[in-house]
Write a protein that holds these residues in place. Sequence first.
Motif, PDB file in Angstrom:
ATOM      1  N   ILE A 196       0.859  -1.189   0.000  1.00 30.57           N
ATOM      2  CA  ILE A 196       0.000   0.000   0.000  1.00 30.57           C
ATOM      3  C   ILE A 196       0.891   1.232   0.000  1.00 30.57           C
ATOM      4  CG2 ILE A 196      -1.781   1.302   1.230  1.00 30.57           C
ATOM      5  CD1 ILE A 196      -2.789  -1.380   0.159  1.00 30.57           C
ATOM      6  N   ASP A 197       0.679   2.111  -0.964  1.00 28.72           N
ATOM      7  CA  ASP A 197       1.436   3.353  -1.035  1.00 28.72           C
ATOM      8  C   ASP A 197       0.739   4.459  -0.252  1.00 28.72           C
ATOM      9  OD1 ASP A 197       3.751   4.792  -2.546  1.00 28.72           O
ATOM     10  OD2 ASP A 197       1.993   6.103  -2.754  1.00 28.72           O
ATOM     11  N   HIS A 198      -0.574   4.602  -0.477  1.00 26.43           N
ATOM     12  CA  HIS A 198      -1.352   5.573   0.286  1.00 26.43           C
ATOM     13  C   HIS A 198      -2.834   5.252   0.163  1.00 26.43           C
ATOM     14  CE1 HIS A 198      -1.049   7.483  -3.748  1.00 26.43           C
ATOM     15  NE2 HIS A 198      -2.275   7.900  -3.515  1.00 26.43           N
ATOM     16  N   VAL A 199      -3.624   5.879   1.047  1.00 24.88           N
ATOM     17  CA  VAL A 199      -5.069   5.667   1.097  1.00 24.88           C
ATOM     18  C   VAL A 199      -5.743   7.029   1.128  1.00 24.88           C
ATOM     19  CG1 VAL A 199      -6.952   4.741   2.512  1.00 24.88           C
ATOM     20  CG2 VAL A 199      -4.818   3.496   2.345  1.00 24.88           C
ATOM     21  N   GLY A 200      -6.897   7.134   0.479  1.00 25.05           N
ATOM     22  CA  GLY A 200      -7.665   8.373   0.494  1.00 25.05           C
ATOM     23  C   GLY A 200      -9.104   8.138   0.898  1.00 25.05           C
ATOM     24  N   LEU A 201      -9.611   9.017   1.756  1.00 23.70           N
ATOM     25  CA  LEU A 201     -10.985   8.904   2.228  1.00 23.70           C
ATOM     26  C   LEU A 201     -11.808  10.114   1.824  1.00 23.70           C
ATOM     27  CD1 LEU A 201     -10.426   7.787   5.940  1.00 23.70           C
ATOM     28  CD2 LEU A 201     -10.879   6.337   3.962  1.00 23.70           C
ATOM     29  N   PRO A 202     -13.084   9.897   1.457  1.00 25.35           N
ATOM     30  CA  PRO A 202     -13.973  11.035   1.247  1.00 25.35           C
ATOM     31  C   PRO A 202     -14.439  11.564   2.600  1.00 25.35           C
ATOM     32  CG  PRO A 202     -15.156   8.979   0.848  1.00 25.35           C
ATOM     33  CD  PRO A 202     -13.727   8.612   1.155  1.00 25.35           C
ATOM     34  N   VAL A 203     -14.543  12.882   2.719  1.00 25.35           N
ATOM     35  CA  VAL A 203     -15.012  13.498   3.963  1.00 25.35           C
ATOM     36  C   VAL A 203     -16.164  14.445   3.638  1.00 25.35           C
ATOM     37  CG1 VAL A 203     -12.787  13.254   5.147  1.00 25.35           C
ATOM     38  CG2 VAL A 203     -13.252  15.335   3.841  1.00 25.35           C
ATOM     39  N   SER A 204     -17.106  14.551   4.561  1.00 26.38           N
ATOM     40  CA  SER A 204     -18.311  15.342   4.312  1.00 26.38           C
ATOM     41  C   SER A 204     -18.078  16.841   4.467  1.00 26.38           C
ATOM     42  CB  SER A 204     -19.440  14.897   5.243  1.00 26.38           C
ATOM     43  OG  SER A 204     -19.070  15.103   6.597  1.00 26.38           O
ATOM     44  N   ASP A 205     -17.128  17.233   5.300  1.00 23.96           N
ATOM     45  CA  ASP A 205     -16.833  18.654   5.537  1.00 23.96           C
ATOM     46  C   ASP A 205     -15.313  18.806   5.509  1.00 23.96           C
ATOM     47  OD1 ASP A 205     -16.242  21.169   6.715  1.00 23.96           O
ATOM     48  OD2 ASP A 205     -18.083  21.097   7.909  1.00 23.96           O
ATOM     49  N   TYR A 206     -14.798  19.164   4.341  1.00 27.47           N
ATOM     50  CA  TYR A 206     -13.345  19.200   4.132  1.00 27.47           C
ATOM     51  C   TYR A 206     -12.624  20.104   5.138  1.00 27.47           C
ATOM     52  CZ  TYR A 206      -8.895  19.751   1.613  1.00 27.47           C
ATOM     53  OH  TYR A 206      -7.572  19.801   1.261  1.00 27.47           O
ATOM     54  N   PRO A 207     -13.028  21.362   5.333  1.00 29.17           N
ATOM     55  CA  PRO A 207     -12.305  22.199   6.310  1.00 29.17           C
ATOM     56  C   PRO A 207     -12.331  21.623   7.729  1.00 29.17           C
ATOM     57  CG  PRO A 207     -13.671  23.570   4.901  1.00 29.17           C
ATOM     58  CD  PRO A 207     -14.054  22.129   4.616  1.00 29.17           C
ATOM     59  N   ASP A 267       0.856   9.801   3.114  1.00 31.25           N
ATOM     60  CA  ASP A 267       0.384   8.418   3.099  1.00 31.25           C
ATOM     61  C   ASP A 267      -1.120   8.315   3.294  1.00 31.25           C
ATOM     62  OD1 ASP A 267       3.059   7.255   3.007  1.00 31.25           O
ATOM     63  OD2 ASP A 267       3.243   7.921   5.072  1.00 31.25           O
ATOM     64  N   PHE A 268      -1.719   9.388   3.828  1.00 27.93           N
ATOM     65  CA  PHE A 268      -3.136   9.393   4.161  1.00 27.93           C
ATOM     66  C   PHE A 268      -3.748  10.674   3.609  1.00 27.93           C
ATOM     67  CE2 PHE A 268      -6.594  10.604   7.057  1.00 27.93           C
ATOM     68  CZ  PHE A 268      -7.376   9.465   7.005  1.00 27.93           C
ATOM     69  N   TRP A 269      -4.740  10.540   2.737  1.00 29.22           N
ATOM     70  CA  TRP A 269      -5.354  11.683   2.064  1.00 29.22           C
ATOM     71  C   TRP A 269      -6.827  11.806   2.423  1.00 29.22           C
ATOM     72  CZ3 TRP A 269      -3.020  15.101  -1.344  1.00 29.22           C
ATOM     73  CH2 TRP A 269      -1.710  14.784  -1.737  1.00 29.22           C
ATOM     74  N   ILE A 270      -7.299  13.051   2.450  1.00 28.27           N
ATOM     75  CA  ILE A 270      -8.729  13.312   2.542  1.00 28.27           C
ATOM     76  C   ILE A 270      -9.120  14.240   1.405  1.00 28.27           C
ATOM     77  CG2 ILE A 270      -8.868  12.956   5.048  1.00 28.27           C
ATOM     78  CD1 ILE A 270      -9.010  16.092   5.275  1.00 28.27           C
ATOM     79  N   PHE A 283      -1.496  13.767   4.407  1.00 27.97           N
ATOM     80  CA  PHE A 283      -0.808  13.763   5.694  1.00 27.97           C
ATOM     81  C   PHE A 283       0.229  12.649   5.737  1.00 27.97           C
ATOM     82  CE2 PHE A 283      -5.017  15.485   6.238  1.00 27.97           C
ATOM     83  CZ  PHE A 283      -4.829  16.592   7.054  1.00 27.97           C
ATOM     84  N   GLY A 284       1.270  12.856   6.519  1.00 26.15           N
ATOM     85  CA  GLY A 284       2.287  11.829   6.691  1.00 26.15           C
ATOM     86  C   GLY A 284       3.433  12.339   7.533  1.00 26.15           C
ATOM     87  N   ARG A 285       4.518  11.613   7.472  1.00 23.49           N
ATOM     88  CA  ARG A 285       5.757  12.006   8.134  1.00 23.49           C
ATOM     89  C   ARG A 285       6.782  12.252   7.032  1.00 23.49           C
ATOM     90  NH1 ARG A 285       4.319   7.321  11.543  1.00 23.49           N
ATOM     91  NH2 ARG A 285       3.470   8.177  13.465  1.00 23.49           N
ATOM     92  N   GLY A 286       7.655  13.215   7.239  1.00 25.55           N
ATOM     93  CA  GLY A 286       8.648  13.510   6.207  1.00 25.55           C
ATOM     94  C   GLY A 286       7.994  14.225   5.049  1.00 25.55           C
TER      95      GLY A 286
END
Length: 130
Positions: A2-13, A54-57, A47-50
């Motif tokens: 797994i390189d990265h994962v992305g989630l849909p969010v209802s309220d981006y801000p 690795d984690f997207w919204i 979001f990630g380190r460095g």
Amino acid sequence: MIDHVGLPVSDYPRSKQFYLAVMAAIDAGLVMEVSAADTGSEPAAGFGRGIKPDFWISPGTVGSPVHVALAATSRQQVDAFHRAALAAGARDHGAPGLRPHYHPDYYGAFVLDPDGHNIEAVCHCPEQHA
């Protein structure tokens, strides 16, 4: 794998503020944010380190299909992934190619799997010459 994962969010801000807080607790943070103009659809926060997110919204409907990127070790593997996915019944969601709005060597391909999930193969390596 797994390189990265992305989630849909209802309220981006609101979600961005939430993840800024929780990522700080684990020594991670906002690594990259791309605009709707960059992605061709919606803004996204990575979001990630460095330097690698690795984690997207991104804005979307909660419960919508998710995004999962699989790590490939070469651009040829990305191409092969795309061909195999289409042959197995996936729908094209982005042909293999460079996505320089992420970084100069970001080479990815996107398909929608049978359930509509956005599945990607990505290689971060510079082009290899024979």
